[in-house]
Design a protein around this motif. Structure first.
Motif: not given
Length: 420
Positions: A268-270, A272, A300-302, A316-317, A334
């Motif tokens: 999920t990192d911008d 990866p 968000e970031k998923s 999120t994440h 997470s």
């Protein structure tokens, strides 16, 4: 050159370190990335490298893996390509299960012998990486090696978890030690400046090997060694030309729940480290699923896989697998939610509600953090998971805890209002 190669993917043992994810499936069949299986990684690397004759060796809980392979890897009738399962079997010459990596290959040699090949590429079924094996094979041939081992620079703190090797100026491996706990300070190898800057100055075996055909047969036949890393490789350095192929890309061994969790959330990192969006896709089963439907959810970031119906308040994440249903006002942080194998019908949903039992998916007003939700779980309304004090490691029936990560077991039912 790759047309002269046959690949063997080792399915591993019981996979106890990945328990409870391996309670009902083999390690290569564990879902990863929301829509893939672990075995898809080495197979995709092979196919992108021009290697299309692949055996997958397994012996534990192989039914779901067999089904995945059967439904995924189809080739032309006129092609020599195949991806076949070789499960441990009793034969007139062996009545034992696979005793280790080398023993698994030894017991499977008779299946290989009907094919024409010069080289055998041996891979692990529980690693996440993208690698061009053609480069490794070309180096193997150019150096006239008997055995090639893919190696990766690691930090001193990681040394005890790997087989560590040393090379000379021509990439010949001069010494090898399996998982040293101390006394390895003099095992520093020559690596790139980038690796030196990161403190990664020791070369670790990635568990990826190329053997010349005859060398493999000679080493395994008439030999009772059961493991490549502990026995075959160290002994071969003294008798054969064994070389290192140094790899400096992303690679991680998914052998434990924490490493599995970290690898999935890392997607999920911008930007990866493991790129799902590149020109070489990961092959997996083609499913005719609808697009995901999301209503009123802050994401968000998923990563959201296909076929999901999501009404959550916030995600999120996190990584959300195929066919996942998430109810209203639920927050997910997470987490890796693996999804479902099938949809419940409206009739089934109404029957569950009438009986007061949770429907498949995640209900309304839930709060879930730092968790892995295995496939086909039914999590009720107002459920709270891992949002309080750190939980003690252990197995608690419908879920287990490892290093603060809650793993809700496959097909578990978590009633309304449960707090974990």
């Amino acid at each position: 050159m790759t047309s002269k190669v046959i690949s063997i993917v080792l399915g591993g043992g019981q996979g106890s370190r990945l328990s409870p994810l391996t309670a009902t499936r083999s390690k290569p069949a564990v879902p990863i990335g929301g829509k893939y299986r672990l075995v898809d990684i080495p197979i995709s690397n092979c196919l992108h490298s021009g290697i299309s004759r692949i055996f997958v060796l397994t012996q534990f809980n192989s039914a779901s893996l067999n089904k995945h392979i059967k439904n995924t890897y189809h080739f032309s009738t006129f092609s020599t390509a195949f991806v076949d399962i070789l499960a441990a079997e009793q034969t007139p010459t062996s009545g034992n299960w696979f005793q280790g990596t080398a023993d698994a290959v030894r017991q499977s040699l008779h299946h290989l012998s009907v094919h024409e090949f010069d080289y055998v590429l041996i891979l692990s079924g529980d690693q996440l990486y993208q690698m061009d094996f053609e480069e490794m094979i070309n180096q193997h041939v150019a150096l006239k090696a008997d055995i090639s081992i893919a190696s990766i620079p690691v930090h001193v703190n990681d040394v005890p978890g790997f087989g560590i090797l040393k090379t000379d100026d021509e990439n010949n491996i001069t010494s090898f030690i399996e998982k040293p706990k101390s006394g390895f300070e003099n095992w520093v190898s020559e690596v790139s400046d980038e690796m030196k800057a990161q403190g990664r100055i020791y070369l670790a075996s990635m568990g990826i090997y190329i053997f010349n055909r005859q060398v493999l047969y000679d080493l395994l036949q008439g030999n009772d060694a059961t493991d490549f890393g502990k026995e075959i490789i160290p002994a071969s350095i003294k008798t054969h030309k064994v070389v290192s192929f140094q790899y400096e890309g992303y690679w991680t061994d998914i052998g434990t729940i924490p490493s599995f969790f970290e690898a999935n959330l890392g997607l999920t990192d911008d930007i990866p480290e493991f790129n799902l969006f590149g020109s070489k896709p990961i092959f997996t089963r083609a499913r005719m699923l609808p697009p995901s439907k999301i209503s009123g959810t802050h994401l968000e970031k998923s990563i959201i896989s296909e076929g999901c119906i999501i009404n959550a308040k916030e995600i999120t994440h996190s990584l959300v697998g195929i066919r996942t249903r998430i109810g209203f006002d639920t927050t997910i942080e997470s987490c890796y939610i693996m999804g479902e194998d099938e949809y419940q019908t409206l009739t089934q949903i109404e029957a569950s509600k009438a009986n007061g039992t949770p429907v498949m998916g995640i209900g309304d007003r839930c709060r879930i953090k730092n968790a892995i939700i295995d496939k086909n779980c039914c999590i009720g309304n107002d459920v709270i998971i891992n949002c309080g004090d750190k939980l003690a490691d252990g197995d608690y029936g419908t879920y287990a805890v490892q290093d603060g990560i809650v793993v809700v077991k496959k097909r578990s039912v978590i009633p309304d209002g449960t707090v974990i």
